[in-house]
Design a protein around this motif. Structure first.
Motif, PDB file in Angstrom:
ATOM      1  N   GLN A 210     -32.144  71.085  23.883  1.00 23.01           N
ATOM      2  CA  GLN A 210     -32.851  72.169  23.649  1.00 23.01           C
ATOM      3  C   GLN A 210     -32.268  73.227  23.281  1.00 23.01           C
ATOM      4  N   SER A 211     -31.604  73.793  24.565  1.00 25.38           N
ATOM      5  CA  SER A 211     -31.033  75.107  24.158  1.00 25.38           C
ATOM      6  C   SER A 211     -29.959  75.037  23.592  1.00 25.38           C
ATOM      7  N   LYS A 212     -29.065  74.169  23.640  1.00 25.58           N
ATOM      8  CA  LYS A 212     -28.005  73.525  22.570  1.00 25.58           C
ATOM      9  C   LYS A 212     -28.051  74.204  21.440  1.00 25.58           C
ATOM     10  N   THR A 213     -28.988  73.371  20.540  1.00 24.72           N
ATOM     11  CA  THR A 213     -29.470  73.559  19.042  1.00 24.72           C
ATOM     12  C   THR A 213     -30.345  75.676  19.024  1.00 24.72           C
ATOM     13  N   LEU A 214     -31.154  75.247  20.672  1.00 26.16           N
ATOM     14  CA  LEU A 214     -31.493  77.110  19.477  1.00 26.16           C
ATOM     15  C   LEU A 214     -30.359  77.903  20.121  1.00 26.16           C
ATOM     16  N   ILE A 215     -29.571  77.894  20.958  1.00 30.71           N
ATOM     17  CA  ILE A 215     -28.373  78.911  21.129  1.00 30.71           C
ATOM     18  C   ILE A 215     -27.661  78.683  20.192  1.00 30.71           C
ATOM     19  N   ARG A 216     -26.969  78.002  19.928  1.00 28.98           N
ATOM     20  CA  ARG A 216     -26.151  77.616  18.257  1.00 28.98           C
ATOM     21  C   ARG A 216     -26.990  77.906  17.113  1.00 28.98           C
ATOM     22  N   PHE A 217     -28.114  77.811  17.025  1.00 25.39           N
ATOM     23  CA  PHE A 217     -28.869  78.716  16.015  1.00 25.39           C
ATOM     24  C   PHE A 217     -28.945  80.009  16.145  1.00 25.39           C
ATOM     25  N   LEU A 218     -29.494  80.913  17.048  1.00 24.56           N
ATOM     26  CA  LEU A 218     -28.814  81.978  17.232  1.00 24.56           C
ATOM     27  C   LEU A 218     -27.762  82.075  17.478  1.00 24.56           C
ATOM     28  N   LEU A 219     -27.062  82.601  17.891  1.00 25.89           N
ATOM     29  CA  LEU A 219     -25.982  82.900  17.944  1.00 25.89           C
ATOM     30  C   LEU A 219     -25.185  82.713  16.136  1.00 25.89           C
ATOM     31  N   GLY A 220     -25.472  81.556  15.770  1.00 23.54           N
ATOM     32  CA  GLY A 220     -24.844  81.373  14.186  1.00 23.54           C
ATOM     33  C   GLY A 220     -25.479  82.595  13.406  1.00 23.54           C
ATOM     34  N   LEU A 221     -26.810  82.416  13.785  1.00 24.61           N
ATOM     35  CA  LEU A 221     -27.788  83.473  12.685  1.00 24.61           C
ATOM     36  C   LEU A 221     -27.263  85.160  12.616  1.00 24.61           C
ATOM     37  N   HIS A 222     -27.030  85.518  13.785  1.00 21.48           N
ATOM     38  CA  HIS A 222     -26.491  87.055  14.317  1.00 21.48           C
ATOM     39  C   HIS A 222     -25.028  87.210  13.846  1.00 21.48           C
ATOM     40  N   LEU A 223     -24.353  85.418  14.050  1.00 22.12           N
ATOM     41  CA  LEU A 223     -23.076  86.468  13.879  1.00 22.12           C
ATOM     42  C   LEU A 223     -22.288  85.694  12.501  1.00 22.12           C
ATOM     43  N   GLN A 224     -22.876  85.223  12.140  1.00 22.56           N
ATOM     44  CA  GLN A 224     -22.765  85.095  10.584  1.00 22.56           C
ATOM     45  C   GLN A 224     -21.258  84.795  10.111  1.00 22.56           C
ATOM     46  N   ASP A 225     -20.233  85.607  10.169  1.00 25.32           N
ATOM     47  CA  ASP A 225     -18.749  85.353   9.840  1.00 25.32           C
ATOM     48  C   ASP A 225     -18.345  85.693  10.477  1.00 25.32           C
ATOM     49  N   GLN A 226     -18.612  86.475  11.723  1.00 23.72           N
ATOM     50  CA  GLN A 226     -17.182  86.946  12.468  1.00 23.72           C
ATOM     51  C   GLN A 226     -16.881  84.992  13.853  1.00 23.72           C
ATOM     52  N   ALA A 227     -15.707  85.174  13.729  1.00 18.86           N
ATOM     53  CA  ALA A 227     -15.101  84.124  14.512  1.00 18.86           C
ATOM     54  C   ALA A 227     -15.054  84.497  15.770  1.00 18.86           C
ATOM     55  N   MET A 228     -15.717  83.531  16.644  1.00 22.96           N
ATOM     56  CA  MET A 228     -15.511  83.863  18.106  1.00 22.96           C
ATOM     57  C   MET A 228     -14.252  82.446  19.113  1.00 22.96           C
ATOM     58  N   THR A 229     -13.676  82.849  19.395  1.00 27.74           N
ATOM     59  CA  THR A 229     -12.364  81.608  19.324  1.00 27.74           C
ATOM     60  C   THR A 229     -12.851  80.808  20.404  1.00 27.74           C
ATOM     61  N   THR A 230     -13.387  81.190  21.615  1.00 27.27           N
ATOM     62  CA  THR A 230     -13.449  80.954  22.983  1.00 27.27           C
ATOM     63  C   THR A 230     -14.959  79.951  22.816  1.00 27.27           C
ATOM     64  N   ARG A 231     -15.670  80.401  22.104  1.00 28.57           N
ATOM     65  CA  ARG A 231     -17.086  79.220  22.112  1.00 28.57           C
ATOM     66  C   ARG A 231     -16.546  78.074  21.070  1.00 28.57           C
ATOM     67  N   GLN A 232     -15.665  78.144  19.996  1.00 26.87           N
ATOM     68  CA  GLN A 232     -15.265  76.924  19.257  1.00 26.87           C
ATOM     69  C   GLN A 232     -14.155  75.918  19.686  1.00 26.87           C
ATOM     70  N   ILE A 233     -13.817  77.220  21.234  1.00 28.84           N
ATOM     71  CA  ILE A 233     -12.855  75.869  22.098  1.00 28.84           C
ATOM     72  C   ILE A 233     -13.399  74.729  22.790  1.00 28.84           C
ATOM     73  N   LEU A 234     -15.043  76.212  23.347  1.00 32.87           N
ATOM     74  CA  LEU A 234     -15.536  75.312  23.846  1.00 32.87           C
ATOM     75  C   LEU A 234     -16.576  73.406  23.702  1.00 32.87           C
ATOM     76  N   ILE A 235     -16.943  74.026  22.192  1.00 33.27           N
ATOM     77  CA  ILE A 235     -17.271  73.658  21.398  1.00 33.27           C
ATOM     78  C   ILE A 235     -16.747  71.869  21.272  1.00 33.27           C
ATOM     79  N   ASP A 236     -15.793  72.913  21.020  1.00 28.15           N
ATOM     80  CA  ASP A 236     -15.095  71.391  20.625  1.00 28.15           C
ATOM     81  C   ASP A 236     -14.566  70.004  21.998  1.00 28.15           C
ATOM     82  N   LEU A 237     -14.004  71.285  22.586  1.00 25.79           N
ATOM     83  CA  LEU A 237     -13.738  70.466  24.024  1.00 25.79           C
ATOM     84  C   LEU A 237     -15.265  69.436  24.852  1.00 25.79           C
TER      85      LEU A 237
END
Length: 240
Positions: A210-237
Motif C-alpha cells: 500500500q505504501s508503494k502505491t501511495l509513494i508512486r502516486f505522490l511522486l508522479g503527481l508532483h514530478l509530472q514530466d521530470q525524469a528520475m533516472t535512478t528511480r526508474q532503474i530501481l523500479i525496473d529492478l
C-alpha cells in the motif's frame, strides 16, 4: 554580508569539475539545507579534500563567502558509515536525486537531514530488504517539503484512521474515507496500514504494498514530466 560557517554536519549530494583543479559541490547540510560550495584544489593529487569529499559519508564542513556559491574552507570525515555497494549504492543515488528535486537551496530541513543520515547508515549495513528503508525517507521528504499531508489524520474529521476503514489520498487535500465515486487512480489504504506507515513499521507485506502505491502516486503527481533516472532503474529492478 560575508558569512563564515564552521564544522557544519553535511553530506555531499553531487559534484562537478570546475576548471582544472577544483570541484563545485551540492552539499546537504543540517542547519542550512542544500548549499553550493566550491572546493578549490580538491582535484589535485595531494589535496587533503580529495579523499574526504565522498558521497554518503558524514562530514563536518566549513565555508565562507557572500555569493550563492560559497568557498569551502575545510572538510573533515566523521566516519561511522560503511561505503554503500550494489543495490544500496543505487538507492543512495536515488535519495540524493530526491533531495535535489524536492528541496530548495539554503532551505533548512533539520529533521529531514536526520532522516537522511539514518537512512544512509541503514543502507551501509548491506541490507537484504531495501523498501522498508526507503519508504520512511520518501514519506518524510514529501511531508517536510509540503508535497504530502499527514497520514495519521483524516482531512474530514481530523481523527486518526480507523483500523478497518478504507481511505483514499485526495490530491491537494490529503487523507479521507473512501467514497463510491472516487477516481480509480487515487491510492486506497486501510486504517491499519496507514497507522503502521506512520509508525515506520513495514514488517507487514501489505503495508509495503500500500505504501508503494501511495509513494508512486505522490511522486508522479508532483514530478509530472521530470525524469528520475535512478528511480526508474530501481523500479525496473523491482527494488521500489
Amino acid at each position: 554580508m560575508a558569512t563564515r560557517v564552521s564544522d557544519e554536519p553535511a553530506f555531499v549530494l553531487h559534484s562537478i569539475p570546475y576548471k582544472e583543479t577544483s570541484l563545485i559541490l551540492d552539499v546537504f547540510t543540517r542547519s542550512y539545507g542544500r548549499m553550493a560550495l566550491i572546493a578549490k584544489g580538491a582535484k589535485r593529487p595531494h589535496s587533503v579534500l580529495r579523499p574526504v569529499l565522498q558521497r554518503f559519508q558524514p562530514l563536518a564542513v566549513s565555508w565562507s563567502g557572500k555569493s550563492e556559491l560559497r568557498t569551502m574552507t575545510k572538510a573533515e570525515w566523521l566516519g561511522g558509515v560503511p561505503p554503500l555497494v550494489g543495490d544500496a549504492l543505487l538507492c543512495g543515488f536515488y535519495l540524493n536525486e530526491l533531495l535535489v528535486k524536492f528541496t530548495a537551496r539554503e532551505d533548512s530541513h533539520e529533521d529531514l537531514y536526520d532522516e537522511y543520515a539514518a537512512t544512509v547508515h541503514q543502507l551501509g549495513q548491506d541490507p537484504k530488504e531495501l523498501e522498508p528503508i526507503l519508504r520512511p525517507f520518501e514519506l518524510a521528504l514529501l511531508k517536510e517539503t509540503g508535497f504530502a499531508a499527514a497520514l495519521d489524520r483524516c482531512a474530514d474529521t481530523n481523527q486518526s484512521p480507523e483500523e478497518d476503514e478504507h481511505y483514499v489520498y485526495q490530491p491537494e487535500r490529503g487523507l479521507r474515507k473512501l467514497q463510491a465515486d472516487d477516481p480509480g487512480h487515487w491510492p486506497v489504504m486501510t486504517g491499519k496500514h496507514l497507522s503502521l506507515m506512520s509508525a515506520k513499521d513495514y514488517s507487514d507485506p501489505e503495508t509495503l504494498s500500500q505504501s508503494k502505491t501511495l509513494i508512486r502516486f505522490l511522486l508522479g503527481l508532483h514530478l509530472q514530466d521530470q525524469a528520475m533516472t535512478t528511480r526508474q532503474i530501481l523500479i525496473d529492478l523491482k527494488k521500489i
